[in-house]
Design a protein around this motif. Structure first.
Motif, PDB file in Angstrom:
ATOM      1  N   GLY A  72       0.726  -1.161   0.076  1.00  0.00           N
ATOM      2  CA  GLY A  72      -0.099   0.076  -0.009  1.00  0.00           C
ATOM      3  C   GLY A  72       0.847   1.145  -0.072  1.00  0.00           C
TER       4      GLY A  72
ATOM      5  N   VAL B  78      -4.324   2.527  -0.792  1.00  0.00           N
ATOM      6  CA  VAL B  78      -3.774   1.951  -1.994  1.00  0.00           C
ATOM      7  C   VAL B  78      -3.528   2.716  -3.233  1.00  0.00           C
ATOM      8  CG1 VAL B  78      -4.322  -0.407  -1.000  1.00  0.00           C
ATOM      9  CG2 VAL B  78      -6.097   1.099  -2.460  1.00  0.00           C
TER      10      VAL B  78
ATOM     11  N   ARG C 209     -10.969  -4.721  -0.709  1.00  0.00           N
ATOM     12  CA  ARG C 209      -9.980  -3.686  -1.200  1.00  0.00           C
ATOM     13  C   ARG C 209     -11.250  -2.817  -2.264  1.00  0.00           C
ATOM     14  NH1 ARG C 209      -4.867  -2.914  -3.887  1.00  0.00           N
ATOM     15  NH2 ARG C 209      -4.807  -1.493  -5.387  1.00  0.00           N
TER      16      ARG C 209
ATOM     17  N   PHE D 223      -7.399  -0.556   1.506  1.00  0.00           N
ATOM     18  CA  PHE D 223      -7.398  -1.860   1.788  1.00  0.00           C
ATOM     19  C   PHE D 223      -7.646  -1.989   3.456  1.00  0.00           C
ATOM     20  CE2 PHE D 223      -5.583  -5.879   2.999  1.00  0.00           C
ATOM     21  CZ  PHE D 223      -5.993  -6.867   1.709  1.00  0.00           C
TER      22      PHE D 223
END
Length: 359
Positions: A277, A306, A341, A346
């Motif tokens: 991430g 992310v 996600r 996430f």
């Protein structure tokens, strides 16, 4: 000793039943009937105990009808014959003892030959009763052996489950620790040429981190505050590498501080949040960890931003799957870990039964 007492009590009751039959059918006194039946019943009880070894010699899975009939039937007939001979012997011996006790050895009183008169039909009845008692003993021992086998199987199954769980946990730990070690060493290697002082600091921090990790990994469960401390230490190491690009926001409620969790449960999630991430984001981001209790559950949420266009280093979910297997091994279906996600974040959510450490 208690089992022996119950066993003898059962044969004592059988002797009383036989005495009652003799009183009814042979028209003898209760004293003669009890004096005849109870001793031979108690002695025959030890003979019938041999049924245990007969049953053990022929396990259930190896029994065939003809073989079982021959062995069990033969043992019963032989025992019935022994019972009949025992009845004759005790009948004569008991009367001799009784006569000697009442009249002395030199008395000329009338001596009856036997305690009771055993006629031919009574002999047949006693023989059949002896065979029946032995068959009943076989049945009882078969049931007891079956119950013992079931208890033994349950105990072995429980031991196997514990051994399998320990082995699985050990395998999972060996998978997790090298994964983190290799990534940390890569980070130190990268810093060595860029910032030697930071690399040295990170090496010392890493040594301290592993020292703490080894100490905690020996335990099956640790307080959440210890795991959070481990995560903070890990973040401190990674911040040396990422600088202001990596931020963290950890919020743990007071009641969740002492909740017990498996060690190294959250650290791999933090590691994944950085690796898959924060690392790919030019401007960096904040990893948010929240832990709270709700009823009988501990809820932990880890969230990280992310990249909209993920790089080729998207993880295969091995760390999360390991955590999922660990929770299943420890809590069965009572615990869960899930991850989602979306285009921006996430999110990992963990829910485990609440267990508070006893301070």
């Amino acid at each position: 000793m208690r089992k022996l007492m119950w066993y003898l009590m059962a044969w004592l009751l059988a002797g009383v039943v036989i005495a009652a039959l003799l009183v009814t059918m042979a028209n003898i006194s209760w004293g003669a009937g009890l004096g005849f039946a109870i001793p031979v019943s108690l002695i025959y009880g030890f003979v019938a105990a041999s049924a245990f070894y007969v049953c053990r010699s022929l396990p259930f899975e190896k029994r065939q009808f003809l073989l079982t009939l021959v062995i069990f039937g033969g043992a019963s007939l032989l025992s019935g014959l022994m019972w009949l001979l025992l009845c004759y012997a005790w009948n004569y011996l008991a009367q001799a003892i009784r006569h000697s006790f009442l009249y002395g050895a030199d008395t000329d009183s009338n001596l009856t030959v036997n305690l009771i008169v055993i006629t031919q039909p009574m002999s047949v009845m006693l023989f059949v009763a002896g065979c029946g008692f032995y068959l009943l003993s076989i049945l009882v021992h078969d049931v007891l052996i079956a119950l013992d086998n079931m208890r033994l199987a349950d105990r072995r199954a429980a031991e196997s489950r514990v051994q399998a769980r320990d082995a699985e946990l050990q395998v999972l730990r060996t998978q997790i620790n090298p994964h983190f070690l290799f990534n940390s060493l890569n980070s130190i290697s990268a810093l060595t040429s860029i910032d030697p002082i930071a690399a040295r600091t990170m090496t010392l921090e890493l040594a301290q981190f592993f020292r703490q990790t080894l100490a905690l990994s020996e335990k099956e469960q640790i307080p959440l505050t210890d795991e959070i401390s481990l995560c903070r230490h890990f973040l401190a190491i990674e911040k040396i590498r990422f600088g202001k690009k990596l931020q963290s926001d950890i919020q743990v409620s007071d009641t969740a501080q002492t909740a017990l969790i498996p060690p190294m449960l959250l650290q791999p999630c933090i590691e994944n949040a950085i690796k898959h991430g924060i690392r790919d984001l030019t401007e960096g981001g904040t990893i948010t960890l929240r832990a709270m209790t709700r009823g009988d559950w501990l809820h932990v949420t880890i969230e990280n931003p992310v990249d909209i266009n993920p790089s080729t280093t998207v993880g295969n979910g091995l760390g999360l799957k390991n955590s999922q297997q660990r929770l299943r091994s420890l809590y069965g279906e009572k615990a869960r870990i899930s991850w989602t996600r979306n285009t921006e974040f996430f999110i990992v959510e963990i829910a485990i039964p609440l267990s508070i450490v006893n301070l």
